[in-house]
Design a protein around this motif. Sequence first.
Motif, short mmCIF file in Angstrom:
data_model
loop_
_atom_site.label_atom_id
_atom_site.label_comp_id
_atom_site.label_asym_id
_atom_site.label_seq_id
_atom_site.Cartn_x
_atom_site.Cartn_y
_atom_site.Cartn_z
N VAL A 123 17.25 -0.94 2.67
CA VAL A 123 16.32 -1.42 3.07
C VAL A 123 15.72 -0.97 3.59
CG1 VAL A 123 15.14 -4.29 2.68
CG2 VAL A 123 17.38 -3.63 1.26
N THR A 124 14.37 -0.33 3.08
CA THR A 124 13.09 0.14 4.33
C THR A 124 11.83 -1.62 3.93
OG1 THR A 124 12.13 1.49 2.96
CG2 THR A 124 14.34 2.25 4.19
N TRP A 125 11.17 -1.43 5.42
CA TRP A 125 10.84 -2.23 5.65
C TRP A 125 9.10 -1.72 5.61
CZ3 TRP A 125 11.66 -7.05 5.22
CH2 TRP A 125 13.43 -8.23 5.73
N ARG A 126 8.11 -1.93 4.71
CA ARG A 126 6.72 -1.20 4.68
C ARG A 126 6.01 -1.76 4.14
NH1 ARG A 126 7.48 4.31 2.96
NH2 ARG A 126 9.95 4.79 2.43
N ARG A 127 4.79 -2.31 4.17
CA ARG A 127 3.61 -2.21 4.63
C ARG A 127 3.09 -2.31 3.18
NH1 ARG A 127 1.96 -5.00 9.74
NH2 ARG A 127 3.04 -4.92 11.23
N PRO A 128 2.04 -3.39 2.41
CA PRO A 128 1.23 -2.69 1.35
C PRO A 128 0.70 -1.78 0.85
CG PRO A 128 1.38 -5.15 1.15
CD PRO A 128 1.35 -4.77 2.49
N GLN A 129 0.28 -1.97 2.27
CA GLN A 129 -0.90 -0.30 2.23
C GLN A 129 -0.13 1.22 1.67
OE1 GLN A 129 -0.95 -2.12 3.92
NE2 GLN A 129 -1.20 -1.55 6.23
N GLU A 130 1.19 0.88 2.43
CA GLU A 130 2.53 2.28 2.33
C GLU A 130 2.86 1.96 1.17
OE1 GLU A 130 4.31 2.35 6.86
OE2 GLU A 130 4.54 0.95 5.93
N VAL A 131 2.72 0.80 0.30
CA VAL A 131 3.51 0.51 -1.62
C VAL A 131 2.50 1.14 -2.02
CG1 VAL A 131 4.83 -0.69 -2.63
CG2 VAL A 131 5.25 -0.85 -0.49
N SER A 132 1.18 1.33 -2.03
CA SER A 132 -0.03 1.11 -2.96
C SER A 132 -1.13 1.99 -2.56
CB SER A 132 -0.02 -0.08 -3.92
OG SER A 132 -1.45 -0.30 -4.58
N GLN A 133 -1.95 2.58 -2.58
CA GLN A 133 -3.44 3.10 -2.10
C GLN A 133 -4.09 1.61 -2.27
OE1 GLN A 133 -3.89 6.25 -4.77
NE2 GLN A 133 -2.54 7.65 -3.73
N SER A 134 -4.00 1.47 -3.67
CA SER A 134 -5.24 0.00 -2.92
C SER A 134 -4.31 -1.71 -2.95
CB SER A 134 -6.37 0.55 -4.62
OG SER A 134 -5.64 0.14 -5.36
N PRO A 135 -3.72 -1.97 -2.26
CA PRO A 135 -3.36 -2.95 -2.77
C PRO A 135 -4.46 -4.03 -2.43
CG PRO A 135 -3.24 -2.37 -0.50
CD PRO A 135 -3.75 -0.69 -0.87
N THR A 136 -4.30 -5.56 -2.71
CA THR A 136 -4.95 -6.64 -2.96
C THR A 136 -4.44 -7.54 -2.44
OG1 THR A 136 -6.81 -7.60 -3.55
CG2 THR A 136 -5.51 -6.31 -5.23
N LEU A 137 -4.36 -8.95 -2.68
CA LEU A 137 -3.70 -9.77 -2.85
C LEU A 137 -3.66 -10.46 -4.54
CD1 LEU A 137 -4.95 -12.71 -0.44
CD2 LEU A 137 -2.39 -11.83 -0.16
N PHE A 138 -4.93 -10.41 -5.11
CA PHE A 138 -5.02 -11.00 -6.06
C PHE A 138 -5.67 -9.55 -7.37
CE2 PHE A 138 -4.94 -14.44 -4.14
CZ PHE A 138 -3.84 -15.65 -4.25
#
Length: 664
Positions: free
Chosen positions: A42-57
């Motif tokens: 397991v690595t721990w990543r912030r949403p901006q490291e997983v998606s180019q345009s992260p949002t809550l909803f």
Amino acid sequence: MKEEAWGWHGDQVLFEDGDFPCDDSSLLSDGSTPVARLRGDVTWRRPQEVSQSPTLFPENINLGHAKQGLLGDCWFLCACTVLLKNKHLLNKVLPPDQPQWGDSRYRGSFLFHFWQQGHWTEVTIDDRLPCVNSALCFSRCHSPTAFWVALLEKAYAKLHGSYELLWAGQVSEALVDLTGGLSERWNLGDAGSEEEPRTEQDSDRVRRLDLNLLYPMKDGCALSCSTHSSPGGATELDQYHALTVMEWLDVRMVSGGQVRLLRIRNPWGRCCWGGAWIGSSGAGWNSVEPSCAADLQGKAAEGEFWLDESEFLSHFHDVTVGYPISDEMHLKSIYTGNLLTHTHQLAGRWIKGHSAGGCRNCSSYGNNPKFWLKVSEAGEVLVSLLQHRKQRRKEQYTQMPGKDSKNTKHQHYQAVALHMWKVEKKRFNLSRMLNKPPCASTHCHAYEREVVLHAQLEPAHYLLIPSTFLAGAEAHFLIRVFSSSPTSLSALKSPAPSLPSTTDGEWEIVCFQGSWVMGTNAGGSRNFPSHWQNPCFPFTVCDDTAATSEVNVRITLHQTSHDTDLYPIGFHIYKVAAGGSEVALPKDEEPVASCVPHCYTQDVSLACCLPPGAYAIVPSTYQPDLSGNFTLTLARRVHRKVVKSQERLGRAIQEVSHISVMQS
């Protein structure tokens, strides 16, 4: 509390949560579930490291529903669905206007609220999420750019202690944690088994649900169903898998009759059903109008399927119902639809040897905590008994998937029930009343976190008694009342010891106020050298030096702590030298009388006969250095000739058994 840490991401300083670090301590408890296989991957990543345009909803709210990952927390994800149906609840759990990615105020943290034991609790996390191969490995939204589910799951895992501690659970518990309301679990099993004998020991039996009861409230209540084994039509369903009922309606058939259809969402995000209404090819669709069939088929999103009521009742084992909650955060009854605008709650505790009296089979049942419910106007009342989960340590937690769910529940909870009696008179005989059937009760003692009593009550006083099945079983609990009419809830204090009778003489009564102060005079019992530091209260028995007969004395020690914070208390009476400004306790001599052993109770008392002389009372807690306030009441018999008088200010009440007085 560990120190907060801040890490750099580009030109921003981002929050790193030291209380829930990005390592195996947050991921695992004891490694007893399949989550342990992820150790080291397991690595721990912030949403901006997983998606180019992260949002809550996402813009399309249907893509905001939860999709289960490698963690067995379908029970929690089913409860999350209620938040998308109720914006007020969603804003309570996830406060709006928190800075997101791309906002100049964003600092990598998010705040959540969960309802715990009567109050909303804040949980703050950083947004580093567990990933495998750069993708989220646990729950996520159907939209790859939405992260509210993954963040909510992390906050809930922090509340519990680790992600692994979310493996397997009860939908009802998650619903209450996310709403602060009520939920009930109903059985869908074969009604024929109702003929089996029911006993208090049958603690896991649940009531059987008629869907017609819920139909008027179907659009407001949260509904989840679960299966305990793989039914024939659901080839992929595993044991204890929970699903969400998204919609249900009565559809007119071509033949002129009606069929009840339910749309079910699988948290896995894929269809796992092979019944008569599967996809567009199921045989059931031929029985309704083509236009209606097309409309219903178009409603089924990814991971959803339709089935009729007969399939539902035969393939699922139980249903969990979350009560509807209005925009004003008031509960609605699933029985009548009434708005329950009056609420109360009080905490309590079962203490072994004091208030853990056990079920009605036990002679000690009357020792259980007791509560007054005053109903001012006729109306609908719901009373819930919610026990606190037993304290868990990660290394002691074992819950393998596929184990008997009964054992899992027994591990965390006591079997509890709630009984209610209507009280007709201001004064009543408790023992006699408890021998009568209660006017309402939960169906049996159950190993559930919460049990609910429902009744239509007329104006009166009612006595509530929560109990565990086994005497001596300890736990903290919360009593909650929801009603459509004005009510009040209060704890019934332990009855004060009755004062000596005044019909055969007179009694002189003196009260002393005192305190135990940590580090000063909280000396503890005689087992400790510091005992002699306790407060000391001198008194005399009969000032007439020529008197030789013994005198009746009654002493009562009352601690003023709340019922849930009682200390074990007791006292000793010592003979001391008469005269002098200071009392010298005879440390080498035994007390002349004692009220011990120390007991977890509001009051302890002792009646005895003492020869004339000087004495001192030493009240104490069992352990030293426990701070608290107390009252000592000393009643001494006074020998006087009775004077006949015409005055009658009241009359003495002879108490021949346990009498409880109702507090208005």
